[in-house]
Write an enzyme that holds these catalytic residues in place. Structure first.
Site, PDB file in Angstrom:
ATOM      1  N   ASP A  11       0.868  -1.170   0.000  1.00 26.41           N
ATOM      2  CA  ASP A  11       0.000   0.000   0.000  1.00 26.41           C
ATOM      3  C   ASP A  11       0.911   1.229   0.000  1.00 26.41           C
ATOM      4  OD1 ASP A  11       0.864   0.337   2.607  1.00 26.41           O
ATOM      5  OD2 ASP A  11      -1.124   0.293   3.520  1.00 26.41           O
ATOM      6  N   CYS A  67       3.096  -3.081   4.018  1.00 28.98           N
ATOM      7  CA  CYS A  67       2.212  -1.959   4.374  1.00 28.98           C
ATOM      8  C   CYS A  67       2.923  -1.192   5.483  1.00 28.98           C
ATOM      9  CB  CYS A  67       0.811  -2.446   4.773  1.00 28.98           C
ATOM     10  SG  CYS A  67       0.747  -3.508   6.223  1.00 28.98           S
ATOM     11  N   THR A  69       2.850  -1.328   8.785  1.00 25.76           N
ATOM     12  CA  THR A  69       3.404  -2.194   9.834  1.00 25.76           C
ATOM     13  C   THR A  69       3.664  -3.622   9.348  1.00 25.76           C
ATOM     14  OG1 THR A  69       1.169  -2.839  10.446  1.00 25.76           O
ATOM     15  CG2 THR A  69       2.143  -0.973  11.654  1.00 25.76           C
ATOM     16  N   HIS A 100      11.119 -23.033   9.413  1.00 26.17           N
ATOM     17  CA  HIS A 100      10.137 -23.705  10.278  1.00 26.17           C
ATOM     18  C   HIS A 100       8.718 -23.664   9.739  1.00 26.17           C
ATOM     19  CE1 HIS A 100      12.627 -23.523  14.268  1.00 26.17           C
ATOM     20  NE2 HIS A 100      13.350 -23.929  13.237  1.00 26.17           N
ATOM     21  N   HIS A 136       8.539 -30.258  11.444  1.00 23.72           N
ATOM     22  CA  HIS A 136       8.031 -29.054  10.779  1.00 23.72           C
ATOM     23  C   HIS A 136       6.979 -29.414   9.739  1.00 23.72           C
ATOM     24  CE1 HIS A 136      10.878 -26.711  12.915  1.00 23.72           C
ATOM     25  NE2 HIS A 136      11.923 -27.245  12.322  1.00 23.72           N
TER      26      HIS A 136
HETATM   27  C1  RB5 Z   1      -2.241   2.618   6.415  1.00 28.34           C
HETATM   28  O1  RB5 Z   1      -2.291   3.846   6.998  1.00 28.34           O
HETATM   29  C2  RB5 Z   1      -1.852   1.548   7.425  1.00 28.34           C
HETATM   30  O2  RB5 Z   1      -2.936   1.259   8.244  1.00 28.34           O
HETATM   31  C3  RB5 Z   1      -1.375   0.313   6.706  1.00 28.34           C
HETATM   32  O3  RB5 Z   1      -0.283   0.641   5.926  1.00 28.34           O
HETATM   33  C4  RB5 Z   1      -0.930  -0.836   7.569  1.00 28.34           C
HETATM   34  O4  RB5 Z   1       0.010  -0.452   8.522  1.00 28.34           O
HETATM   35  C5  RB5 Z   1      -1.965  -1.707   8.123  1.00 28.34           C
HETATM   36  O5  RB5 Z   1      -1.722  -2.710   8.798  1.00 28.34           O
END
Ligand code: RB5
Length: 148
Positions: A11, A67, A69, A100, A136
């Protein structure tokens, strides 16, 4: 692994890392299929997770999803049959996700993992084989059974 196509998706929060990863993989001789996004304009990460994961499940290859996080991408990716997505934040977690968990999708946080670490994660993920030990294998089969 270089003979397979690596699928990439992000994203807006992962766009910059995705571009850096694409350059790295190109320089290492990988074929890359980039499912977007193509700018820092706000988009919804599940759409990119779905495109990458459907391709990975069908082609039996690997994908990288980024994304902000890496968490949203991981949650979305693991809804798709045949996908084992792992949120990786270090070389060690990338290696263990392959050894694993036989992960086929590597998720990275564009805002929580610096670019150099992200590139090392990708190199490690793509170059580490699954440890074919019975324990595994048995656990991966139990994960697969949860899909039914
Ligand atoms: C977008 O702002 C953010 O929510 C997305 O990039 C991500 O971190 C979601 O898990």
């Amino acid at each position: 692994m270089q003979n397979k196509i690596v699928a990439l998706g992000s994203d807006h929060g992962g766009y910059a890392h995705k571009e850096a990863i694409k350059r790295l993989l190109g320089s290492k001789g990988f074929s890359v299929k980039d499912f977007g996004t193509n700018s820092e304009e706000s988009v919804d990460y599940p759409e990119f997770a779905e495109k990458v994961c459907r391709f990975v499940a069908k082609e039996k290859t690997f994908g990288i999803l980024i994304c902000g996080t890496g968490i949203g991408m991981s949650i979305a990716a693991n809804k798709i049959k045949g996908i084992r997505a792992a949120l990786c934040w270090s070389e060690a977690t990338a290696r263990l996700a392959r050894e694993h968990n036989n992960a086929n999708i590597c998720c990275i946080g564009g805002r929580t993992t610096d670019k150099d670490t992200a590139l090392k994660i990708v190199e490690t993920f793509l170059s580490t084989p699954f440890s074919r030990g019975e324990r595994h294998k048995k656990r991966i089969e139990k994960i697969g059974a949860l899909e039914h």
